[in-house]
Design a protein around this motif. Structure first.
Motif, PDB file in Angstrom:
ATOM      1  N   SER A 104     -10.939   8.198  -0.262  1.00 21.28           N
ATOM      2  CA  SER A 104     -10.804   7.185   0.775  1.00 21.28           C
ATOM      3  C   SER A 104     -12.027   7.167   1.677  1.00 21.28           C
ATOM      4  CB  SER A 104      -9.547   7.462   1.611  1.00 21.28           C
ATOM      5  OG  SER A 104      -8.411   7.493   0.785  1.00 21.28           O
ATOM      6  N   ARG A 106     -17.586   0.454   2.055  1.00 19.89           N
ATOM      7  CA  ARG A 106     -17.331  -0.763   2.813  1.00 19.89           C
ATOM      8  C   ARG A 106     -18.418  -0.999   3.857  1.00 19.89           C
ATOM      9  NH1 ARG A 106     -11.918  -0.176   5.183  1.00 19.89           N
ATOM     10  NH2 ARG A 106     -12.969   0.643   7.025  1.00 19.89           N
ATOM     11  N   SER A 137      -7.969   1.563   4.848  1.00 19.03           N
ATOM     12  CA  SER A 137      -8.001   0.130   5.143  1.00 19.03           C
ATOM     13  C   SER A 137      -8.010  -0.144   6.640  1.00 19.03           C
ATOM     14  CB  SER A 137      -6.793  -0.567   4.498  1.00 19.03           C
ATOM     15  OG  SER A 137      -5.581  -0.110   5.111  1.00 19.03           O
ATOM     16  N   GLY A 196      -7.367  -7.958   6.139  1.00 19.16           N
ATOM     17  CA  GLY A 196      -8.176  -6.756   6.243  1.00 19.16           C
ATOM     18  C   GLY A 196      -9.651  -6.981   6.457  1.00 19.16           C
ATOM     19  N   LEU A 197     -10.416  -6.928   5.358  1.00 23.41           N
ATOM     20  CA  LEU A 197     -11.868  -6.854   5.478  1.00 23.41           C
ATOM     21  C   LEU A 197     -12.467  -8.085   6.160  1.00 23.41           C
ATOM     22  CD1 LEU A 197     -12.805  -5.416   2.001  1.00 23.41           C
ATOM     23  CD2 LEU A 197     -12.671  -4.208   4.175  1.00 23.41           C
ATOM     24  N   ALA A 207      -1.570  -0.802   0.595  1.00 18.50           N
ATOM     25  CA  ALA A 207      -3.034  -0.852   0.494  1.00 18.50           C
ATOM     26  C   ALA A 207      -3.501  -2.214   0.008  1.00 18.50           C
ATOM     27  CB  ALA A 207      -3.527   0.247  -0.443  1.00 18.50           C
ATOM     28  N   ALA A 249      -3.166  -4.556   2.851  1.00 20.57           N
ATOM     29  CA  ALA A 249      -4.137  -4.249   3.904  1.00 20.57           C
ATOM     30  C   ALA A 249      -5.540  -4.693   3.538  1.00 20.57           C
ATOM     31  CB  ALA A 249      -4.126  -2.748   4.199  1.00 20.57           C
ATOM     32  N   TYR A 250      -5.860  -4.669   2.235  1.00 23.18           N
ATOM     33  CA  TYR A 250      -7.181  -5.107   1.797  1.00 23.18           C
ATOM     34  C   TYR A 250      -7.216  -6.599   1.478  1.00 23.18           C
ATOM     35  CZ  TYR A 250      -9.590  -0.628   1.588  1.00 23.18           C
ATOM     36  OH  TYR A 250     -10.228   0.544   1.923  1.00 23.18           O
TER      37      TYR A 250
END
Length: 282
Positions: A97, A104, A180, A271-272, A262, A265-266
Motif C-alpha cells: 500500500s 500515486r 486510498s 477518490g483520485l 478499495a 475509494a479509487y
C-alpha cells in the motif's frame, strides 16, 4: 464509413488481454521485489526476532496447553509460528500500500488507473502481485523455522497455501483501502502505527485467546472481532491439515468487503480525481 468501423471494433477485452495485463503488473511487482533485497531481509528480520529472542524468553512463562489444532503440548515457538507467518503478510500488505501511495504521487498509479481495463481488475491484479510476493517471504520463513525444529506435518506446507493466499488477499485489500485515503506519503507511517500494531497485538498471534480472556474479558472480545485473529487461526489450522470454518468465513467476508471498499475509494468520482495533482499539491 466511420460507424461501420466502430461497429467492427470488439466490445470489451479478450481473455488474452486480461492475462497480459495481469502478467505486466505481477512482473513489475516481482522486479521491484528483486531490486529491493533489503525489503526481503526486513520482512524476515521481524518474525525471526520474535522466534529466536522473544520466544526463548517467554517459553517458560507462556506454556501452551493442548488446544486445537494441536494434539499434544507444544513449545511457545511452535504456537507463534502461524502468527508470525501472518505478520509477514500484514507488513507486506501495508508495504504494498505504501508503494501505491508513492506511485500515486509520482504519477504511475494515475497512468495505470486511466487505462481502458476495468478499474476493479487493475486493483485485483495489484493485489494478486502483492500476495504472490508475500508467499515467497512466508515460505522462506518456514524454511528457516524448519531449521529451528519447528516442523508441521509435511502435508501442512501444501494445505496452508490456500489459507495464505486468502489471508494475503485480505490484508492486501485492507492496505489498499487505507492507501486510498492517504494524500501524501509522509502521512502513511503515522496511519500504519494505528493499524499494524493494534491488529497484531490484539490477536491470537502471540498468545491463545483463553489466556487473554482470563486477564481481560473486554480485550478478549476485541481480539475476537479482529480480522487478523481469524487470519492467524485460518493459517494455524491449515498448517496442520484442518479447517477453521468460522475463520474462513470471516477472512473471506472481510476480503470481499475490503476489496469492494478499495474499488469504490479509487473510483474517479470519489477518490483520485478529488485529490489534486500528483505529489499532494493543490
Amino acid at each position: 464509413m466511420t460507424s461501420a468501423i466502430i461497429k467492427d471494433q470488439p466490445s470489451g477485452f479478450s481473455f488474452a488481454q486480461y492475462i497480459t495485463c495481469l502478467n505486466g503488473i505481477v512482473w513489475r511487482e516481482a522486479l521491484r521485489f528483486l531490486h529491493q533485497r533489503e525489503r526481503f531481509v526486513s520482512a524476515l528480520v521481524r518474525p525471526l526476532v520474535w522466534l529466536f529472542i522473544f520466544a526463548a524468553g517467554f517459553r517458560q512463562v507462556l506454556g501452551i496447553s493442548i488446544i486445537p489444532p494441536y494434539e499434544t503440548y507444544i513449545l511457545y515457538e511452535v504456537y507463534i509460528a502461524p502468527g508470525l507467518m501472518a505478520m509477514i503478510q500484514l507488513f507486506n500488505g501495508m508495504q504494498s500500500s505504501l508503494s501505491m501511495v508513492y506511485d500515486r504521487e509520482m504519477g504511475n498509479m494515475r497512468t495505470l488507473l486511466v487505462s481502458p481495463l476495468p478499474r476493479w481488475y487493475l486493483l485485483f491484479c495489484k493485489l494478486l502481485a502483492g500476495t504472490a510476493v508475500s508467499l515467497l517471504q512466508v515460505y522462506a520463513f518456514l524454511l528457516i523455522a524448519w531449521l529451528w525444529d519447528i516442523e508441521p506435518p509435511p502435508i501442512g506446507y501444501l494445505t496452508v497455501l490456500p489459507a495464505l493466499i486468502l489471508s494475503g488477499l485480505m490484508l492486501g485489500a485492507l492496505g489498499m483501502l487505507i492507501s486510498s485515503g492517504i494524500k501524501q506519503l509522509e502521512n502513511f507511517a503515522g496511519v500504519m502505527n494505528f493499524v499494524i500494531f493494534p491488529m497484531f497485538f490484539a490477536s491470537s498471534a502471540l498468545y491463545p485467546l483463553w489466556r487473554v480472556q482470563e486477564g481481560s474479558p473486554m480485550l478478549y472480545y476485541v481480539c475476537q472481532f479482529n480480522p487478523f485473529t481469524h487470519a492467524v487461526e485460518l493459517i494455524r489450522f491449515a498448517l496442520y491439515g484442518q479447517m477453521n470454518w468460522i475463520s474462513l468465513a470471516v477472512v473471506g467476508g472481510c476480503t470481499a468487503a475490503f476489496m469492494i471498499g478499495a474499488v469504490l475509494a479509487y473510483d474517479p468520482s470519489r477518490g483520485l480525481s478529488r485529490r489534486g495533482p500528483a505529489g499532494g499539491e493543490t
